[in-house]
Design a protein around this motif. Structure first.
Motif, short mmCIF file in Angstrom:
data_model
loop_
_atom_site.label_atom_id
_atom_site.label_comp_id
_atom_site.label_asym_id
_atom_site.label_seq_id
_atom_site.Cartn_x
_atom_site.Cartn_y
_atom_site.Cartn_z
N TYR A 60 0.82 -1.21 0.00
CA TYR A 60 0.00 0.00 0.00
C TYR A 60 0.86 1.26 0.00
O TYR A 60 1.85 1.35 0.72
N ARG A 61 0.46 2.23 -0.80
CA ARG A 61 0.98 3.59 -0.74
C ARG A 61 -0.17 4.55 -1.02
O ARG A 61 -1.00 4.29 -1.90
N SER A 62 -0.22 5.64 -0.29
CA SER A 62 -1.18 6.68 -0.63
C SER A 62 -0.72 7.36 -1.92
O SER A 62 0.44 7.21 -2.34
N ASN A 127 -8.80 2.99 -5.45
CA ASN A 127 -7.42 3.06 -4.99
C ASN A 127 -6.94 4.50 -4.82
O ASN A 127 -5.82 4.74 -4.38
N SER A 152 -8.40 3.31 -0.54
CA SER A 152 -7.23 2.56 -0.09
C SER A 152 -6.52 3.22 1.08
O SER A 152 -5.92 2.54 1.91
N ASP A 153 -6.61 4.55 1.19
CA ASP A 153 -5.93 5.20 2.31
C ASP A 153 -6.67 4.98 3.63
O ASP A 153 -6.07 5.07 4.70
N LYS A 156 -5.90 1.09 4.24
CA LYS A 156 -4.45 0.84 4.28
C LYS A 156 -4.06 -0.37 3.44
O LYS A 156 -3.05 -1.03 3.69
N VAL A 157 -4.83 -0.64 2.43
CA VAL A 157 -4.50 -1.67 1.45
C VAL A 157 -5.25 -1.32 0.17
O VAL A 157 -6.33 -0.73 0.22
N GLY A 158 -4.66 -1.62 -0.96
CA GLY A 158 -5.29 -1.27 -2.22
C GLY A 158 -5.69 -2.50 -3.03
O GLY A 158 -5.32 -3.63 -2.71
#
Length: 231
Positions: A60-62, A127, A152-153, A156-158
């Protein structure tokens, strides 16, 4: 069918000139002597490479983190580095450009208006970061049609990880059999299979699908008829 979950990108909106405007920002702020087209091409490659790597590894990434990492990698080519505060600036600015360069597909308003008359609950499952998704919807007068945004943010997972789909089902309070994913992203087609979620794939771009979706459509105006058959 009780609930629809819509992706935003490549489904409701496309990004027009996102890479070009990001490159313009970078070139002007950092005084990089390169043609805009070449810098935009480099930015696009770095962005897509990082996004695809995250998807393949389930990391995960924002959006802001993705923008920061893209900047770090891109600027290595010019032996440049930025302070944390400067990276934060570009992360926020590039995220804002996603909103500013978003453009509704021409079939969206007709389809969403028709679906709104069918007493079916609609959510966003994306996402994108939550605030970015909502700003895009507000910019295009769509937020009022959706009961909530699962992003996703917040999870905390996309996509295509199972957890984000499960979070969406929990938010809506429905089992997979009562839900339908509407998306133009391959990640949805892949991830939904793990929960036996049905996907209507909107073919906005020419892409090869690794698994077969429940339905495939070329325009969202086909969606109300599909929903009518399922209810």
């Amino acid at each position: 069918m009780k609930t629809l979950f819509f992706e935003v990108l490549n489904t409701l909106v496309r990004l027009t000139h996102f890479e070009t405007e990001s490159a313009r920002l970078i070139r002007d702020e950092l005084n990089i002597r390169m043609s805009l087209d070449e810098l935009a091409s480099q930015f696009r490659k770095e962005w897509e490479d990082r996004y695809n790597m995250l998807i393949s590894k389930g990391v995960y990434r924002s959006l802001r983190q993705l923008a920061r990492e893209t900047m770090i990698s891109l600027l290595r080519k010019y032996s440049l580095s930025l302070s944390p505060a400067e990276l934060d600036y570009f992360g926020n600015a590039i995220s804002s450009l996603i909103v500013e360069t978003s453009e509704l597909y021409p079939d969206v308003i007709e389809a969403i208006n028709a679906l709104s008359q069918m007493s079916i609950s609609m959510y966003i499952l994306t996402n994108l970061d939550n605030d970015v998704a909502k700003k895009i919807l507000l910019r295009n007068n769509l937020l009022r049609h959706f009961k909530g945004v699962v992003s996703s943010d917040l999870t905390k997972v996309g996509k295509p990880a199972i957890k984000i789909f499960q979070a969406a089902l929990n938010r809506a309070g429905v089992p997979p059999s009562d839900a339908l994913i509407v998306s133009g992203l391959v990640e949805d087609v892949i991830g939904a299979k793990f929960l036996d979620l049905k996907v209507v794939f909107v073919r906005r771009v020419d892409v090869q699908l690794p698994v077969k979706p429940f339905y495939e459509i070329n325009t969202l105006t086909q969606l109300p008829e599909i929903i009518s058959k399922l209810t």
